[in-house]
Scaffold this motif. Structure first.
Motif, PDB file in Angstrom:
ATOM      1  N   ILE A  47     -10.251  11.586 -11.480  1.00 25.33           N
ATOM      2  CA  ILE A  47     -10.568  11.793 -10.064  1.00 25.33           C
ATOM      3  C   ILE A  47     -10.476  13.295  -9.827  1.00 25.33           C
ATOM      4  O   ILE A  47      -9.452  13.917 -10.127  1.00 25.33           O
ATOM      5  CB  ILE A  47      -9.582  11.031  -9.157  1.00 25.33           C
ATOM      6  CG1 ILE A  47      -9.807   9.524  -9.307  1.00 25.33           C
ATOM      7  CG2 ILE A  47      -9.742  11.463  -7.694  1.00 25.33           C
ATOM      8  CD1 ILE A  47      -8.816   8.672  -8.543  1.00 25.33           C
ATOM      9  N   ARG A  48     -11.581  13.869  -9.326  1.00 27.40           N
ATOM     10  CA  ARG A  48     -11.627  15.335  -9.180  1.00 27.40           C
ATOM     11  C   ARG A  48     -11.591  15.723  -7.697  1.00 27.40           C
ATOM     12  O   ARG A  48     -12.412  15.263  -6.903  1.00 27.40           O
ATOM     13  CB  ARG A  48     -12.902  15.886  -9.840  1.00 27.40           C
ATOM     14  CG  ARG A  48     -12.787  15.871 -11.366  1.00 27.40           C
ATOM     15  CD  ARG A  48     -14.102  16.116 -12.061  1.00 27.40           C
ATOM     16  NE  ARG A  48     -14.836  17.290 -11.621  1.00 27.40           N
ATOM     17  CZ  ARG A  48     -14.561  18.549 -11.980  1.00 27.40           C
ATOM     18  NH1 ARG A  48     -13.539  18.804 -12.783  1.00 27.40           N
ATOM     19  NH2 ARG A  48     -15.299  19.550 -11.536  1.00 27.40           N
ATOM     20  N   ILE A  49     -10.642  16.571  -7.358  1.00 22.45           N
ATOM     21  CA  ILE A  49     -10.473  17.011  -5.968  1.00 22.45           C
ATOM     22  C   ILE A  49     -10.577  18.529  -5.922  1.00 22.45           C
ATOM     23  O   ILE A  49      -9.989  19.228  -6.764  1.00 22.45           O
ATOM     24  CB  ILE A  49      -9.102  16.547  -5.410  1.00 22.45           C
ATOM     25  CG1 ILE A  49      -9.000  15.014  -5.484  1.00 22.45           C
ATOM     26  CG2 ILE A  49      -8.917  17.021  -3.964  1.00 22.45           C
ATOM     27  CD1 ILE A  49      -7.656  14.455  -5.068  1.00 22.45           C
ATOM     28  N   TRP A  50     -11.339  19.025  -4.940  1.00 20.96           N
ATOM     29  CA  TRP A  50     -11.573  20.483  -4.842  1.00 20.96           C
ATOM     30  C   TRP A  50     -11.113  20.982  -3.467  1.00 20.96           C
ATOM     31  O   TRP A  50     -11.504  20.413  -2.444  1.00 20.96           O
ATOM     32  CB  TRP A  50     -13.066  20.753  -5.031  1.00 20.96           C
ATOM     33  CG  TRP A  50     -13.430  22.197  -5.139  1.00 20.96           C
ATOM     34  CD1 TRP A  50     -12.639  23.213  -5.555  1.00 20.96           C
ATOM     35  CD2 TRP A  50     -14.709  22.779  -4.838  1.00 20.96           C
ATOM     36  NE1 TRP A  50     -13.345  24.390  -5.543  1.00 20.96           N
ATOM     37  CE2 TRP A  50     -14.607  24.161  -5.109  1.00 20.96           C
ATOM     38  CE3 TRP A  50     -15.927  22.258  -4.387  1.00 20.96           C
ATOM     39  CZ2 TRP A  50     -15.675  25.034  -4.924  1.00 20.96           C
ATOM     40  CZ3 TRP A  50     -16.994  23.125  -4.213  1.00 20.96           C
ATOM     41  CH2 TRP A  50     -16.863  24.497  -4.475  1.00 20.96           C
ATOM     42  N   SER A  51     -10.314  22.017  -3.503  1.00 19.42           N
ATOM     43  CA  SER A  51      -9.867  22.659  -2.270  1.00 19.42           C
ATOM     44  C   SER A  51     -10.544  24.030  -2.172  1.00 19.42           C
ATOM     45  O   SER A  51     -10.308  24.897  -3.023  1.00 19.42           O
ATOM     46  CB  SER A  51      -8.338  22.819  -2.313  1.00 19.42           C
ATOM     47  OG  SER A  51      -7.895  23.778  -1.379  1.00 19.42           O
TER      48      SER A  51
ATOM     49  N   VAL B 260      -1.074   6.979  -8.263  1.00 17.21           N
ATOM     50  CA  VAL B 260      -1.266   8.327  -8.811  1.00 17.21           C
ATOM     51  C   VAL B 260      -1.122   8.366 -10.338  1.00 17.21           C
ATOM     52  O   VAL B 260      -1.794   9.143 -11.007  1.00 17.21           O
ATOM     53  CB  VAL B 260      -0.307   9.333  -8.119  1.00 17.21           C
ATOM     54  CG1 VAL B 260       1.133   9.084  -8.484  1.00 17.21           C
ATOM     55  CG2 VAL B 260      -0.706  10.774  -8.404  1.00 17.21           C
ATOM     56  N   ASP B 261      -0.268   7.489 -10.878  1.00 20.10           N
ATOM     57  CA  ASP B 261      -0.051   7.524 -12.331  1.00 20.10           C
ATOM     58  C   ASP B 261      -1.109   6.751 -13.117  1.00 20.10           C
ATOM     59  O   ASP B 261      -1.110   6.781 -14.343  1.00 20.10           O
ATOM     60  CB  ASP B 261       1.344   6.967 -12.659  1.00 20.10           C
ATOM     61  CG  ASP B 261       2.428   7.932 -12.204  1.00 20.10           C
ATOM     62  OD1 ASP B 261       2.163   9.160 -12.248  1.00 20.10           O
ATOM     63  OD2 ASP B 261       3.496   7.476 -11.787  1.00 20.10           O
ATOM     64  N   GLU B 262      -1.996   6.078 -12.423  1.00 17.64           N
ATOM     65  CA  GLU B 262      -3.008   5.293 -13.141  1.00 17.64           C
ATOM     66  C   GLU B 262      -4.227   6.137 -13.505  1.00 17.64           C
ATOM     67  O   GLU B 262      -5.077   5.701 -14.266  1.00 17.64           O
ATOM     68  CB  GLU B 262      -3.468   4.116 -12.257  1.00 17.64           C
ATOM     69  CG  GLU B 262      -2.380   3.108 -11.973  1.00 17.64           C
ATOM     70  CD  GLU B 262      -2.848   2.041 -10.993  1.00 17.64           C
ATOM     71  OE1 GLU B 262      -4.063   1.763 -10.932  1.00 17.64           O
ATOM     72  OE2 GLU B 262      -1.986   1.512 -10.262  1.00 17.64           O
ATOM     73  N   TYR B 263      -4.357   7.311 -12.904  1.00 16.71           N
ATOM     74  CA  TYR B 263      -5.574   8.123 -13.107  1.00 16.71           C
ATOM     75  C   TYR B 263      -5.225   9.544 -13.519  1.00 16.71           C
ATOM     76  O   TYR B 263      -4.160  10.058 -13.156  1.00 16.71           O
ATOM     77  CB  TYR B 263      -6.395   8.191 -11.802  1.00 16.71           C
ATOM     78  CG  TYR B 263      -6.968   6.866 -11.399  1.00 16.71           C
ATOM     79  CD1 TYR B 263      -8.212   6.452 -11.859  1.00 16.71           C
ATOM     80  CD2 TYR B 263      -6.245   5.999 -10.571  1.00 16.71           C
ATOM     81  CE1 TYR B 263      -8.728   5.216 -11.501  1.00 16.71           C
ATOM     82  CE2 TYR B 263      -6.752   4.769 -10.206  1.00 16.71           C
ATOM     83  CZ  TYR B 263      -8.000   4.375 -10.675  1.00 16.71           C
ATOM     84  OH  TYR B 263      -8.514   3.154 -10.325  1.00 16.71           O
TER      85      TYR B 263
END
Lengths: 282, 209
Positions: free
Chosen positions: A112-116, A139-142
């Motif tokens: 899962i990619r998150i950009w700030s 959170v620990d699954e990915y």
């Protein structure tokens, strides 16, 4: 410049000339009401570079091969005021509504990619990291990749160091402050090494299509309080760039006073219980 | 698992474009069957300002929303006379969405539009004149109030004048009031026009908050 020499003044025409140039280079537009803000910083750089006046400084700024002075000026002209857990309702929206939807269509082996962007001095991406660790049960699954970008190279360096004053952390609950920060002298707090090493900081100008080519396949983009600095054309260009950066079905969170619908119909409006966000159609 | 750090470019697919990015190649791709290829061609053609005519032609027939948006973004980025000349005829389109897109694009090109505005406002087609007034509604140009004032002084069509009056409510100043006052008389004191003019004068004079 000799300290006994008078402070250089910026004429109205010079202000306009600089404004047009700066806009072409960065997409950032200054209204006439920002005249004092701009003049003050220009004069500071004219003096720092020992230029005799605006004209000489402007010639150097425009034609300097390294672009070093332009970057120094960008660093001065961009506003970096922020704090941890600012507009927290959007982080709640992320963990309660957005990520569950994304997770539904993700394989376990897909990151899962998150950009700030703009990440400023790091408060937002580190807030995201803390919020995910504290409040997203899966959170620990990915594998979660956090990328944080800004146009200002000096602020990125500050973000990498992760040192903050009391004001920046004042909205953080005390247990989280103790858990993720270490206290430094002079009422400073440094974020833990684990978190510092979990965020990739990069420099980017989002209105520059060629620079943006490396930014793809994000599931969520936080782009808060950036578009308000742009004029209509740059907002359109930025919206296209954000569209390119997202995966189909990906989400974008803007600042509370910003609206993507006023810029482009490219995104769908999604009303979640916690916040209104925008989605790239699948 | 949990938080991991990777290089931003390598963890995503850095760039999906594998086709040639030269002018001729991009113009060919603008006609491709794939909307994604057409959209990227439209975005990358911003590097070739002399392709404005081809971009406008594509805009007229394009049905994919993301491609249309990319075409408009590139046209606005290119700007200049060629873009305005290419967009102006599209105001005659039967497609209301396209017309609105063109109006919004022209509004973002005030300097390039200004040499053509007088001609646009004297077009024989009243609908075209109304769409030109719509452009003026959000055109950042100091001459906008003067163009609108000229319309209400000379235009013979009541709907065109009513559109100009409506926009003057936003952009007009006290100097417009005498011209506005005389307008209903040109249309036999038509009640609708009287109402429009009175409402606009109230707003200009600040009586209608």
């Amino acid at each position: 410049m000799n300290p006994s020499e008078p402070t250089p003044a910026i004429s109205a025409e010079e202000f306009r000339k600089f404004r047009d140039f700066f806009y072409r280079k960065t997409g950032i537009h200054f209204e006439d009401t920002k005249r004092y803000f701009v003049d003050k910083r220009l004069i500071e750089r004219i003096q720092a570079t020992d230029s005799d006046n605006f004209r000489n400084y402007f010639v150097m700024l425009r034609f300097q091969a390294s672009g070093e002075e332009l970057q120094a000026l960008i660093n001065l002209m961009t506003v970096n005021e922020t704090y941890f857990f600012r507009e927290e309702y959007q982080f709640r929206c992320l963990v309660n509504s957005i990520l569950p939807e994304i997770a539904q269509r993700k394989g376990r082996d897909e990151p899962i990619r998150i950009w700030s962007v703009p990440s400023s001095s790091g408060e937002e991406p580190y807030s995201l990291a803390i919020y995910l660790l504290e409040h997203w049960p899966r959170v620990d699954e990915y594998d979660i990749e956090l990328v944080a970008s800004d146009i200002d190279t000096s602020i990125l360096e500050k973000a990498r160091q992760g040192c903050y004053d009391k004001r920046a952390v004042s909205h953080l609950p005390e247990p989280l402050l103790r858990k993720y920060f270490s206290a430094l002298p002079n009422v400073q707090y440094q974020i833990s090494d684990d978190l510092r090493h979990s965020v990739e900081f990069t420099q980017v100008n989002i209105t520059d299509l060629s620079q943006m080519r490396g930014y793809r396949d994000f599931d969520v983009v936080f782009c808060r309080n950036l578009l308000i600095y742009f004029d209509d054309t740059s907002r359109r260009v930025a919206a296209e760039a954000l569209f390119n950066a997202l995966r189909p079905g990906g989400f974008i969170c803007l600042g509370h006073s910003e609206s993507m619908s006023r810029i482009t119909p490219l995104f769908k409006v999604r009303k979640f219980p916690e916040a209104i966000v925008y989605q790239k159609p699948r | 698992m949990s938080l991991v750090k990777k290089n931003h470019a390598s963890s995503g697919n850095a760039d999906h474009r594998h086709l040639p990015r030269d002018r001729a190649g991009l113009l060919r791709q603008l006609q491709d069957a794939s909307p994604d290829i057409r959209r990227w061609a439209a975005l990358d053609l911003a590097a070739f300002p002399d392709t404005a005519e081809a971009l406008c032609a594509r805009l007229e027939q394009e049905t994919g929303l993301p491609v249309r948006e990319a075409l408009l973004t590139t046209l606005i980025k290119i700007g200049g006379n060629a873009v305005v000349k290419g967009l102006m005829p599209l105001l005659r389109s039967e497609d209301a969405t396209l017309r609105n897109e063109v109006i919004e694009a022209l509004q973002q090109l005030p300097e390039a539009v200004s040499p053509y505005m007088e001609t646009m406002l004297r077009d024989p087609d009243p609908d075209y004149r109304i769409f030109s007034i719509n452009v003026l509604a959000n055109l950042r140009h100091p001459q906008a109030p003067a163009w609108l004032q000229a319309v209400i002084e000379r235009d013979a069509d009541i709907n065109v004048c009513a559109s100009a009056v409506d926009v003057l409510a936003e952009v007009g100043g006290p100097e417009t009031v005498p011209v506005l006052t005389g307008l209903p008389g040109r249309f036999d004191n038509d009640p609708f026009m009287q109402f429009c003019v009175q409402a606009t004068i109230r707003r200009i004079q600040g009586h209608d908050a």
